[in-house]
Design an enzyme around this catalytic site. Structure first.
Site, PDB file in Angstrom:
ATOM      1  N   SER A 230       0.750  -0.583   3.018  1.00 30.11           N
ATOM      2  CA  SER A 230      -0.515   0.097   3.323  1.00 30.11           C
ATOM      3  C   SER A 230      -1.281   0.334   2.034  1.00 30.11           C
ATOM      4  CB  SER A 230      -0.209   1.442   3.984  1.00 30.11           C
ATOM      5  OG  SER A 230       0.536   2.246   3.081  1.00 30.11           O
TER       6      SER A 230
ATOM      7  N   HIS B 241      -1.638   3.208   0.632  1.00 31.97           N
ATOM      8  CA  HIS B 241      -0.744   4.065  -0.158  1.00 31.97           C
ATOM      9  C   HIS B 241       0.343   3.227  -0.819  1.00 31.97           C
ATOM     10  CE1 HIS B 241       1.592   7.431  -1.470  1.00 31.97           C
ATOM     11  NE2 HIS B 241       2.553   7.254  -0.586  1.00 31.97           N
TER      12      HIS B 241
ATOM     13  N   GLY C 183       2.546   7.947   4.687  1.00 31.57           N
ATOM     14  CA  GLY C 183       1.853   9.212   4.557  1.00 31.57           C
ATOM     15  C   GLY C 183       2.356  10.300   5.488  1.00 31.57           C
TER      16      GLY C 183
ATOM     17  N   HIS D 227       0.945  26.559 -13.270  1.00 34.12           N
ATOM     18  CA  HIS D 227       2.224  27.104 -13.689  1.00 34.12           C
ATOM     19  C   HIS D 227       2.995  27.780 -12.560  1.00 34.12           C
ATOM     20  CE1 HIS D 227       0.987  31.374 -13.662  1.00 34.12           C
ATOM     21  NE2 HIS D 227      -0.200  30.881 -13.971  1.00 34.12           N
TER      22      HIS D 227
END
Length: 241
Positions: A15, A17, A69, A134
């Site tokens: 795909s 991705h 995904g 953080h």
């Protein structure tokens, strides 16, 4: 391991991705990249061959990466193939603080910034140009979408989708199985599963899995045994089971 040539990476999910994952894998030193996909008409992706359905993964040698995904499908496929090496893939342009913990099968894409004290789970997508400040904790199988930002000390549960351009304010908790819509701004903790949109983010509806329509042929029951992560860069990232 910077500069080390790796052998083969098998990517499940041919795909868009998957194309991005393949590019990062090449930059990470993989010499051979192949795809598996359940679309029988798919023969190549980004110039790499599609060898067949994901069911043949067990017959192939090489590291394995699930480029799907949908978080539930990603989790089930990784559990199905427990015992394989699922590498951490990190784009060279990502900025990651020393000591960051990243789970196996996660991908950190171009232009991301991850600051000190962050812990990222297994099978997580940290997409292009996003940031995690953080002391954040990101659970397993989450997706931090393109251009989204987690402020300091945010805790995100498992299988959470943080949409494109969304912002999560500091000291906020987001429960598992939640979706934060594109462009939403989360300023209060989310304790109920659902889809949250707007500024400030408010619940819109019940949770519905996002991330494409990849459908495995067979999903076996989940397996609790997870192999340690493999780090493909020379940062001093801690290994996370």
């Amino acid at each position: 391991m910077e500069g080390t040539k790796l052998n083969r990476l098998i990517i499940i999910g041919a795909s868009g991705h998957g194309k991005v994952v393949a590019d990062i894998a090449k930059l990470s030193g993989y010499e051979e990249i192949v795809f598996l996909d359940n679309d029988s008409e798919m023969k190549e992706c980004a110039g790499y061959p599609v060898l067949g359905s994901d069911m043949i993964a067990k017959d192939l040698e090489g590291d394995l990466f699930v480029a799907v995904g949908n978080s539930a499908v990603r989790q089930k496929l990784m559990n199905r193939d427990a015992g394989r090496v699922f590498p951490i893939l990190i784009h060279p342009s990502a900025v990651i603080a020393e000591g960051t913990e990243i789970g196996s099968g996660s991908v950190i894409m171009a232009g991301t910034v991850i600051n000190p004290g962050v812990m990222i789970g297994r099978g997580v997508i940290v997409n292009t140009g996003s940031s995690i400040d953080h002391d954040c904790v990101v659970g397993d199988y989450c997706h931090i979408s393109v251009g989204s930002h987690l402020s300091g000390t945010v805790k995100v549960g498992d299988r959470v989708w943080v949409g494109v351009g969304a912002i999560v304010s500091n000291n906020v908790n987001i429960c598992s199985n939640s979706i934060i819509g594109a462009g939403a701004v989360v300023i209060h903790s989310i304790e109920e599963e659902g889809t949250y949109i707007g500024v400030p983010a408010k619940i819109k509806g019940k949770f519905k899995l996002q991330g494409g329509g990849y459908k495995p042929i067979i999903i076996k029951s989940q397996i609790s045994v997870i192999e340690p992560s493999v780090v493909t860069r020379n940062w001093q990232l801690r290994r996370v089971a």
